[in-house]
Write an enzyme that holds these catalytic residues in place. Structure first.
Site, PDB file in Angstrom:
ATOM      1  NE  ARG A 169       0.318-115.217  25.019  1.00  0.00           N
ATOM      2  CZ  ARG A 169       1.003-116.369  24.940  1.00  0.00           C
ATOM      3  NH1 ARG A 169       1.781-116.750  25.936  1.00  0.00           N
ATOM      4  NH2 ARG A 169       0.909-117.128  23.867  1.00  0.00           N
ATOM      5  CB  THR A 211       0.460-106.155  36.163  1.00  0.00           C
ATOM      6  OG1 THR A 211      -0.714-106.776  36.697  1.00  0.00           O
ATOM      7  CG2 THR A 211       0.046-105.002  35.274  1.00  0.00           C
ATOM      8  CB  SER A 212       0.528-111.511  37.384  1.00  0.00           C
ATOM      9  OG  SER A 212       0.316-112.338  36.267  1.00  0.00           O
ATOM     10  CG  ASP A 221      -8.842-102.093  42.145  1.00  0.00           C
ATOM     11  OD1 ASP A 221      -9.138-102.799  41.157  1.00  0.00           O
ATOM     12  OD2 ASP A 221      -8.412-102.549  43.204  1.00  0.00           O
ATOM     13  CB  SER A 271     -13.646-106.880  33.164  1.00  0.00           C
ATOM     14  OG  SER A 271     -12.534-107.598  32.697  1.00  0.00           O
TER      15      SER A 271
END
Lengths: 504, 504
Positions: free
Chosen positions: A204, A207-208, A265, A273
């Site tokens: 899901r 942050t987008s 980042d 990940s």
């Protein structure tokens, strides 16, 4: 040691374990606990141990002196019953913390070191600040590529691994940052229509404005358990579901919960990940999409190539067949941004609708083609044509409908969103640039992904010729507060750059 | 934006600001807040803004849907009244965070960068994980010496600076790690008896069995306000008080609250921490004590020298007259460890008691001598003799009594602690090593510094000859649970190494 009575405190502390003790609790006094100390909580049978940060309470309505409170998530982990006896002690700092110190000092860690760190993290032995120390120690060239491999393996081994019982399980992943870009929802029906196994679990949005799971949820149920997923995969060779329920590389979720608010980042962290989740999900063949553009995650071809090598290095050492494609990330892919608008784009492509966004269709065919070529029977270079045939013949649409039916089709709302606002070109010219970050920000403020109908519908893409006051895009919102917020944001900075000429 | 009613939630969250919102709060829904998000809270006049981490509450007894709760410390910062109207918004991430990212990436920061970071930290704009990222970015060679200077200056400039109205204000500081070692309580009466100004603010123990403020508190009140301190300094040229009330280099306290649980040992951070506090306290002449030993903070002469150069470098650039002495840190200094036992040692030395610990006396005289030599009228090398005269003549004792009287003398308890346990030599031989860390750990577990009478009394020091079953030290405790815990720890590892011969 004296027992306390367990009590659930109705406070949501998300990924952080919090325990509550009353200041007058005799243990608080005698053990010298302090607020923000870490404590270890055990049940009488010594079967469960949970580490939590301590908050001290001065109100007996929240917690009584003979009780120990746990926040909602912590209580759920504890598997205890309210009022059962629990025992509290100072938490011993995780022994692997000295490895984190070694990493910060610039030392190289071995596979077993990463395993020890990951296993302490997954057992909630790390506080958020300890996790941050690990992440920062690993950031910015802190990890050699062998260490990225070890971290990937350690994240896989500290979670569950799925087994689909076949030697070829295909998957794809985009490193993200491009609004729209719902290629997965086209690739899955295309390659499964060819018979390949593609059990796709997606995330899901965090942050987008939408994740694949959010967009698929407009069309069908995505919250399925492992038995349901296996059954659908057996019948249809694939699905598009939410991946949150399986315990795949759980360390990754914990790291992300810290990494994200920090906006840290880290290349090594990102690669570990992505690949740990894919390996844990049982994927054998993986296509990775690295979009490049000024407002994409990767800004230059040179950086994309470096990243590709790292993916390949680790893929080759984890028995995964891995291909990387570098794509155009200068603007959103497709027209819709937000769950419903993106789902509309996807269905238009599947239905061979003349209004379907060409860029989404083309990118999906390219990628599906590359995945089809994982099939030894497909000649190199023939994947794209096969993908196009599968799409244009309607077989991919049929497949999507079958998958949706098995997942649980939803009645798709044809109601438009409550509020609309058109963002107009300030002058005539050409679209020279579209800022992915600003567009995503506006769409999110408009209510996406929480409100399925909210988001942005783009009318003009890069290099399009526009007249003065011609609509560039429309903002859709369901609530007035969100609508005003998004509008204000767009008026301040539309995300579009209009120039006199086309810029290449 | 809609107002919420302010409410104090009786939860102690120490250095972390926490706000509580009910899940049914309309703002929670429309603004898309999530647990662990950072929010900014303002009052109606927009005069106060506080940043806090959000917890979501599902219980109306804790917080109602139209209320905003603040934890105790957060409420205190807000200066608001209960039920007054407050406004909530997403907190904008601190703009200086990109400087932290630059630091993590290995870039050099300028003075103004450190100022921006420190000013965001002091205004509570940094979460704990952001502070951790900054600390880890600065750790282990992450800071050049100019950056240490900038950080020091920035920490001073973001807090209050004291002014004693004189050109020579002397001070001393030990980098810590040695149990006992209460030299400050001897140096202050000696040098103020000579007429020097030494307004000494000290810390309480955080991880050690006692801080100077804890030990002084056995003899006199240490919790004094600025007016009282100035008045005592005027009458007696000095005092020994707790420094926690003045807002000196407040960033340091915030950094330490993260650094300490992380056990992060950063040289640059330590130097900036020490010197910023001293500069802010208005000290002009400073003696720094670096103990060296296998279980001290600094293990070798080489490291101590490196540290000395750094102290000197920054001292010279901040207009501070700074001297560094490297001392013997192979064992505790003095016999008592824990507030009351240490206070006894101090008073024995001042009273010229033949039982007074020689090592504490000698070290204090050495250091006091160096400080006395800051006086231009004292000939180089004569400080020690002058210090000894001031002590042995009883003038230092008289001075200490006068200072105690003005601070507010306490009736010193002559009652022994409730529980005692003697740790015996397992065999005859010589004391080859004493582990500072283990001794401190046992003393702390016995209840120091919370229980003033608790701690350890050493009977044998390094190189002492012991018989089998002769007492090495006695554990003192006030509560049985603490007593048992300390005893168990000492039985497992006494902290003493007994060998056949003296080891040099």
């Amino acid at each position: 040691m004296k027992a306390l009575k367990l009590r659930k405190v109705a406070i949501d502390t998300y990924k952080e374990n919090v325990a509550y003790l009353h200041r007058d609790c005799p243990l608080y006094r005698s053990e010298g606990f302090q607020a923000l100390n870490k404590i270890e909580i055990r049940d009488g049978l010594e079967t469960t141990a949970v580490i939590a940060v301590l908050n001290i309470v001065d109100d007996e309505n929240i917690i009584a002196p003979d009780e120990l409170g746990l926040s909602e998530q912590t209580f759920a982990q504890f598997h205890g019953k309210e009022h059962s006896a629990v025992y509290v002690n100072h938490a011993v700092p995780p022994s692997s913390l000295r490895l984190v110190h070694a990493k910060i000092a610039g030392n190289r860690l071995a596979k077993k070191d990463f395993l020890r760190i990951c296993s302490d993290i997954v057992n909630n032995r790390y506080s958020k600040i300890e996790i941050t120390a690990f992440l920062v120690g690993c950031a910015e060239g802190g990890l050699e590529r062998d260490e990225m491999l070890y971290l990937t393996e350690a994240m896989v081994e500290t979670g569950t691994t799925l087994d689909w019982g076949e030697s070829m399980v295909v998957d794809k992943h985009c490193i993200g940052g491009i609004p729209g870009n719902r290629t997965t929802m086209l690739i899955v029906p295309i390659v499964t229509a060819h018979g390949m196994l593609m059990p796709k679990t997606s995330s899901r949005a965090i942050t987008s404005p939408s994740g694949t799971a959010d967009t698929m949820e407009v069309l069908a149920k995505v919250n399925l358990n492992q038995d349901e997923l296996h059954s659908i995969a057996q019948h249809q060779r694939g699905f598009i579901a939410w991946g949150g329920t399986a315990n795949l590389a759980p360390v990754d979720d914990i790291l992300i919960s810290v990494e994200r608010p920090l906006a840290l980042d880290s290349k090594g962290q990102m690669i570990a990940s992505i690949l740990s989740k894919k390996i844990a999900a049982g994927s054998s063949h993986l296509l990775i999409d690295i979009p490049v553009g000024p407002t994409a995650k990767v800004h230059s071809q040179r950086h994309a190539l470096k990243l590709r090598k790292l993916f390949e290095y680790i893929g080759d050492r984890t028995d995964m067949e891995l291909e990387v494609i570098i794509t155009d990330g200068r603007q959103p892919v497709g027209n819709g941004i937000g769950p419903s608008l993106e789902a509309r784009d996807v269905m238009q492509v599947l239905q061979n609708d003349p209004n379907a966004p060409v860029d989404l269709k083309e990118k999906s065919l390219q990628m599906a083609g590359r995945i089809l070529e994982f099939d030894p029977d497909i000649r190199g270079g023939q994947g794209y044509c096969l993908a196009r045939d599968l799409l244009e013949s309607g077989r991919a649409l049929k497949k999507m409908e079958d998958i949706m039916a098995l997942q649980g089709s939803k009645l798709i709302s044809t109601r438009p969103a409550q509020f609309h606002y058109q963002v107009l070109a300030p002058e005539a010219g050409y679209v020279n640039a579209i800022d992915n970050l600003q567009i995503a920000h506006i769409a999110r403020m408009a209510g996406a992904p929480m409100d399925k109908l909210a988001g942005i519908d783009l009318h003009k893409k890069l290099n399009a010729c526009v007249n003065k006051k011609e609509a560039l895009y429309t903002i859709h919102a369901e609530f007035n507060a969100d609508f005003q917020f998004a509008k204000t944001l767009a008026v301040k900075n539309s995300g579009y750059t209009i120039g006199k000429n086309i810029e290449y």
